[in-house]
Design an enzyme around this catalytic site. Sequence first.
Site, PDB file in Angstrom:
ATOM      1  N   GLU A 126       0.814  -1.404   0.281  1.00 34.89           N
ATOM      2  CA  GLU A 126       0.031  -0.090  -0.074  1.00 34.89           C
ATOM      3  C   GLU A 126       0.766   1.140   0.096  1.00 34.89           C
ATOM      4  O   GLU A 126       2.223   1.071   0.070  1.00 34.89           O
ATOM      5  CB  GLU A 126      -0.979  -0.088   1.143  1.00 34.89           C
ATOM      6  CG  GLU A 126      -2.061  -1.121   0.945  1.00 34.89           C
ATOM      7  CD  GLU A 126      -3.111  -0.954   2.080  1.00 34.89           C
ATOM      8  OE1 GLU A 126      -4.219  -0.643   1.854  1.00 34.89           O
ATOM      9  OE2 GLU A 126      -2.687  -1.198   3.335  1.00 34.89           O
ATOM     10  N   HIS A 243      -8.991   9.656   2.581  1.00 24.83           N
ATOM     11  CA  HIS A 243      -8.517   8.612   1.715  1.00 24.83           C
ATOM     12  C   HIS A 243      -8.618   9.177   0.121  1.00 24.83           C
ATOM     13  O   HIS A 243      -9.786   9.458  -0.179  1.00 24.83           O
ATOM     14  CB  HIS A 243      -9.443   7.486   1.927  1.00 24.83           C
ATOM     15  CG  HIS A 243      -8.869   6.329   1.417  1.00 24.83           C
ATOM     16  ND1 HIS A 243      -8.603   5.832   0.066  1.00 24.83           N
ATOM     17  CD2 HIS A 243      -8.196   5.006   2.026  1.00 24.83           C
ATOM     18  CE1 HIS A 243      -7.969   4.616  -0.162  1.00 24.83           C
ATOM     19  NE2 HIS A 243      -7.692   4.141   0.972  1.00 24.83           N
ATOM     20  N   ARG A 289      -0.616   8.920   1.326  1.00 17.38           N
ATOM     21  CA  ARG A 289      -2.003   9.141   1.274  1.00 17.38           C
ATOM     22  C   ARG A 289      -2.420  10.594   0.914  1.00 17.38           C
ATOM     23  O   ARG A 289      -3.261  11.044   0.406  1.00 17.38           O
ATOM     24  CB  ARG A 289      -2.606   8.592   2.325  1.00 17.38           C
ATOM     25  CG  ARG A 289      -3.996   8.101   1.951  1.00 17.38           C
ATOM     26  CD  ARG A 289      -4.621   7.513   3.072  1.00 17.38           C
ATOM     27  NE  ARG A 289      -4.581   5.926   2.794  1.00 17.38           N
ATOM     28  CZ  ARG A 289      -5.170   4.958   3.905  1.00 17.38           C
ATOM     29  NH1 ARG A 289      -5.530   5.308   4.786  1.00 17.38           N
ATOM     30  NH2 ARG A 289      -4.975   3.614   3.448  1.00 17.38           N
ATOM     31  N   HIS A 350     -11.399   9.792   6.371  1.00 15.99           N
ATOM     32  CA  HIS A 350     -11.221   8.533   6.160  1.00 15.99           C
ATOM     33  C   HIS A 350     -10.827   8.171   7.863  1.00 15.99           C
ATOM     34  O   HIS A 350     -11.248   7.230   8.469  1.00 15.99           O
ATOM     35  CB  HIS A 350     -10.295   7.863   5.276  1.00 15.99           C
ATOM     36  CG  HIS A 350      -9.895   6.540   5.574  1.00 15.99           C
ATOM     37  ND1 HIS A 350     -10.865   5.517   5.221  1.00 15.99           N
ATOM     38  CD2 HIS A 350      -8.758   5.851   5.571  1.00 15.99           C
ATOM     39  CE1 HIS A 350     -10.332   4.354   5.484  1.00 15.99           C
ATOM     40  NE2 HIS A 350      -9.009   4.475   5.650  1.00 15.99           N
ATOM     41  N   ARG A 385      -1.031   9.107   8.789  1.00 16.67           N
ATOM     42  CA  ARG A 385      -0.954   7.632   8.979  1.00 16.67           C
ATOM     43  C   ARG A 385      -0.709   6.694   7.938  1.00 16.67           C
ATOM     44  O   ARG A 385      -1.007   6.909   6.813  1.00 16.67           O
ATOM     45  CB  ARG A 385      -2.496   7.308   9.701  1.00 16.67           C
ATOM     46  CG  ARG A 385      -2.378   5.782   9.960  1.00 16.67           C
ATOM     47  CD  ARG A 385      -3.656   5.330  10.397  1.00 16.67           C
ATOM     48  NE  ARG A 385      -4.746   5.309   9.681  1.00 16.67           N
ATOM     49  CZ  ARG A 385      -5.175   4.377   8.579  1.00 16.67           C
ATOM     50  NH1 ARG A 385      -4.730   2.935   8.808  1.00 16.67           N
ATOM     51  NH2 ARG A 385      -6.320   4.492   7.624  1.00 16.67           N
TER      52      ARG A 385
HETATM   53  P1  FAD Z   1     -14.148   1.401  15.669  1.00 16.41           P
HETATM   54  O1  FAD Z   1     -13.992   0.116  14.945  1.00 16.41           O
HETATM   55  O2  FAD Z   1     -14.889   2.463  14.904  1.00 16.41           O
HETATM   56  O3  FAD Z   1     -15.240   1.089  16.711  1.00 16.41           O
HETATM   57  C1  FAD Z   1     -15.776   1.933  17.606  1.00 16.41           C
HETATM   58  C2  FAD Z   1     -16.900   1.633  18.483  1.00 16.41           C
HETATM   59  O4  FAD Z   1     -17.354   2.637  19.488  1.00 16.41           O
HETATM   60  C3  FAD Z   1     -18.134   1.076  17.545  1.00 16.41           C
HETATM   61  O5  FAD Z   1     -18.646  -0.158  18.079  1.00 16.41           O
HETATM   62  C4  FAD Z   1     -19.168   2.303  18.162  1.00 16.41           C
HETATM   63  O6  FAD Z   1     -20.544   1.960  17.992  1.00 16.41           O
HETATM   64  C5  FAD Z   1     -18.520   2.558  19.557  1.00 16.41           C
HETATM   65  N1  FAD Z   1     -19.244   3.720  19.983  1.00 16.41           N
HETATM   66  C6  FAD Z   1     -19.144   4.944  19.433  1.00 16.41           C
HETATM   67  N2  FAD Z   1     -19.500   6.123  20.269  1.00 16.41           N
HETATM   68  C7  FAD Z   1     -19.938   5.385  21.185  1.00 16.41           C
HETATM   69  C8  FAD Z   1     -20.893   5.923  22.284  1.00 16.41           C
HETATM   70  N3  FAD Z   1     -21.082   7.162  22.547  1.00 16.41           N
HETATM   71  N4  FAD Z   1     -21.419   4.824  23.038  1.00 16.41           N
HETATM   72  C9  FAD Z   1     -21.210   3.476  22.853  1.00 16.41           C
HETATM   73  N5  FAD Z   1     -20.516   3.124  21.801  1.00 16.41           N
HETATM   74  C10 FAD Z   1     -19.942   4.121  21.168  1.00 16.41           C
HETATM   75  N6  FAD Z   1      -7.153   0.663   8.933  1.00 16.41           N
HETATM   76  C11 FAD Z   1      -6.196  -0.291   8.846  1.00 16.41           C
HETATM   77  O7  FAD Z   1      -5.268  -0.633   9.397  1.00 16.41           O
HETATM   78  N7  FAD Z   1      -6.328  -1.189   7.560  1.00 16.41           N
HETATM   79  C12 FAD Z   1      -7.466  -0.979   6.668  1.00 16.41           C
HETATM   80  O8  FAD Z   1      -7.460  -1.641   5.746  1.00 16.41           O
HETATM   81  C13 FAD Z   1      -8.509  -0.031   6.681  1.00 16.41           C
HETATM   82  N8  FAD Z   1      -9.414   0.181   6.089  1.00 16.41           N
HETATM   83  C14 FAD Z   1     -10.504   1.011   6.325  1.00 16.41           C
HETATM   84  C15 FAD Z   1     -11.531   1.169   5.479  1.00 16.41           C
HETATM   85  C16 FAD Z   1     -12.641   1.775   6.001  1.00 16.41           C
HETATM   86  C17 FAD Z   1     -13.772   1.896   5.117  1.00 16.41           C
HETATM   87  C18 FAD Z   1     -12.609   2.721   7.004  1.00 16.41           C
HETATM   88  C19 FAD Z   1     -13.754   3.435   7.290  1.00 16.41           C
HETATM   89  C20 FAD Z   1     -11.485   2.619   7.933  1.00 16.41           C
HETATM   90  C21 FAD Z   1     -10.230   1.975   7.652  1.00 16.41           C
HETATM   91  N9  FAD Z   1      -9.401   1.619   8.351  1.00 16.41           N
HETATM   92  C22 FAD Z   1      -8.308   0.618   7.999  1.00 16.41           C
HETATM   93  C23 FAD Z   1      -9.057   2.268   9.514  1.00 16.41           C
HETATM   94  C24 FAD Z   1      -9.562   1.288  10.889  1.00 16.41           C
HETATM   95  O9  FAD Z   1     -10.327   0.497  10.175  1.00 16.41           O
HETATM   96  C25 FAD Z   1     -10.010   2.071  11.939  1.00 16.41           C
HETATM   97  O10 FAD Z   1      -9.205   2.908  12.382  1.00 16.41           O
HETATM   98  C26 FAD Z   1     -10.114   1.052  13.169  1.00 16.41           C
HETATM   99  O11 FAD Z   1     -10.948  -0.095  12.758  1.00 16.41           O
HETATM  100  C27 FAD Z   1     -10.662   1.871  14.431  1.00 16.41           C
HETATM  101  O12 FAD Z   1     -11.107   0.911  15.343  1.00 16.41           O
HETATM  102  P2  FAD Z   1     -11.508   1.378  16.774  1.00 16.41           P
HETATM  103  O13 FAD Z   1     -12.014  -0.042  17.283  1.00 16.41           O
HETATM  104  O14 FAD Z   1     -10.685   2.243  17.198  1.00 16.41           O
HETATM  105  O15 FAD Z   1     -13.075   2.035  16.275  1.00 16.41           O
HETATM  106  C1  SIN Z   2      -7.530   0.779   2.341  1.00 11.03           C
HETATM  107  O1  SIN Z   2      -7.736  -0.321   2.295  1.00 11.03           O
HETATM  108  O2  SIN Z   2      -7.080   1.707   1.541  1.00 11.03           O
HETATM  109  C2  SIN Z   2      -7.559   1.278   3.775  1.00 11.03           C
HETATM  110  C3  SIN Z   2      -6.302   1.100   4.407  1.00 11.03           C
HETATM  111  C4  SIN Z   2      -6.060   1.920   5.602  1.00 11.03           C
HETATM  112  O3  SIN Z   2      -6.894   2.750   5.765  1.00 11.03           O
HETATM  113  O4  SIN Z   2      -5.337   1.860   6.273  1.00 11.03           O
END
Ligand code: FAD
Ligand code: SIN
Length: 539
Positions: A126, A243, A289, A350, A385
């Site tokens: 990537e 993104h 990015r 993103h 990032r």
């Molecule tokens: P999240 O997975 O967003 O979880 C947050 C949780 O908190 C959710 O369950 C939500 O409901 C809960 N929550 C929020 N507010 C409240 C509240 N007030 N009360 C109760 N619950 C609450 N990163 C990579 O490293 N590789 C990738 O390939 C990649 N691809 C991505 C593709 C997309 C489309 C997106 C959007 C992001 C991508 N990212 C990727 C980034 C990565 O997915 C996120 O940064 C990561 O999953 C965040 O994890 P998290 O557990 O911190 O938050």
């Molecule tokens: C992607 O698949 O392009 C997202 C990867 C990332 O946000 O880390």
Amino acid sequence: MIPRYLTNFNLQQIEQIKTDFLVIGSGIAGLYSGLKLANRGKVRLLTKGKLKDCNTEYAQGGIAAAIATNDNPKLHYLDTLRAGAGLTNSEAVSTLTDESQERIEELIEIGVEFDQANGELALTKEGAHSCCRVLHAGGDATGAEIRKVLGQQVQKNKRIKVDSEIFAIDLLTENNRCYGILAYDQKQEKYLAYLAQAVILATGGAGQLYAKTSNPAIATGDGIAMAYRAGVEVMDLEFIQFHPTTLELAERENFLISEAVRGEGAILRNQAGKAFMTDYHHLAELAPRDIVARAIYQEIKNSSDDHLYLDVTELDPNYIKERFPTIYRTCLEAGVDISKDYIPIAPAAHYLMGGVKVNLNGESSLAGLFVCGEAAAMGLHGANRLASNSLLEALVYGKKVADRAATFLDEPKMDFNWLQFNYDQQVRGDIPAEKIKNQIQSLMMEQAGIVRNELGLKKALAQLSKMTDYLKMTLLQIEEVEVQNLIIVAYLAVKAALIRTESRGAHYRSDFPEKNSKWNKHICLKKENRQEEFRVEVN
Ligand code: FAD
Ligand code: SIN
């Protein structure tokens, strides 16, 4: 003015649920830290929607780890530092890259099935990675696979109780110590208090600040706003990663087209069909990015349309269908056969590099409050990032958080039944949350997006300041509280963007287009005694 609590309450009149550890969020950070904490005590894991409603579910490209024979943690470390544009916490990065392999092995042990090629783990490339080091699952469904397996582990763990559709409203604090949260139970339609020895915020990012985003509806920055209201320091909020490639079609939400598609050879083309990325960076499609997103932004500005194109038509159609099944299917449903047609794309918000300021153990400035995942900011990603470091961060630092939070089991327990908050909150108003949300999203897109300047940021700040009146209302619908949180996070992000008079990583100021070494520091914001304060901290 930003109130301390969003609603009046009296703890004696609210049902109280007690546990050792309270984890808020069911994404990778919440699930993983919850599992680790369950080895030490009782865990209550809350989430505002269903278990799978999180950014993690949508992660496509994969998870980075230096496991190839031609790779090592030091190379991964250097790539992360380079992408971060001089603002990266090097100690945080070396921990991340050194511990990546161990965390991946653990995922595999509990059942995560990463894709394989020729009997070995398949690795892709990537942007800004110097070699192939991104593991993936289900082709482009890495997040869904990891979340599914972690979710299963959590649900079968007897020491974890999962409460879904519980909305965390505010942190309960006294004398700079966090004791739990005030929450709203959407099924029973009543307030609840969750009390714990340690609270772990894993509430994710805030992509919903923008009209165009790859993030699902849950990404409203609740944890960051909640922490700020409680006087906790937040940091780096001006760094919002766009993104480069999301599907851009009228009347459709922006769906991510993974960077891994460019890693496999896809080409960006402008309206005239010309490949242009070499005009911007020697790494072309695989430049960092922020650079690719700005190049696309510029090319769109030079054109008469709102999108450019990603071209995968030169690649083997069977390979594309197998390697990116979700992207292929989603585009096809939207009328784009990516094996034959150029994909219309535009950048979208993103990932939030900033968040609640934490140290390397995930401790915030409030005792008993820990933060991990996208909601946390320790300078790990600097100003931009590196792709696929976010899922990894949640694992490596989810574990650190659990290790440190476990020590709070021995802290004195507090009886704070007397805690109540009475504020001259207005009665419910009639402001439609959707309308305010749309206003914030357009404002942020126009004035605080990929390219910003003083004039636009000041305009945005003035409008957001007016919206803070909306924070005085006690609201019951969670969509309304989410909008209150968005107002706060937008306000802070704009404020930080105004303060940083330079361009660096994802923060580009057209009036200060150069990086300036005097800004090799973080902007930390903190609310004190109902006043706002900002502090500029040297890295
Ligand atoms: P999240 O997975 O967003 O979880 C947050 C949780 O908190 C959710 O369950 C939500 O409901 C809960 N929550 C929020 N507010 C409240 C509240 N007030 N009360 C109760 N619950 C609450 N990163 C990579 O490293 N590789 C990738 O390939 C990649 N691809 C991505 C593709 C997309 C489309 C997106 C959007 C992001 C991508 N990212 C990727 C980034 C990565 O997915 C996120 O940064 C990561 O999953 C965040 O994890 P998290 O557990 O911190 O938050
Ligand atoms: C992607 O698949 O392009 C997202 C990867 C990332 O946000 O880390």
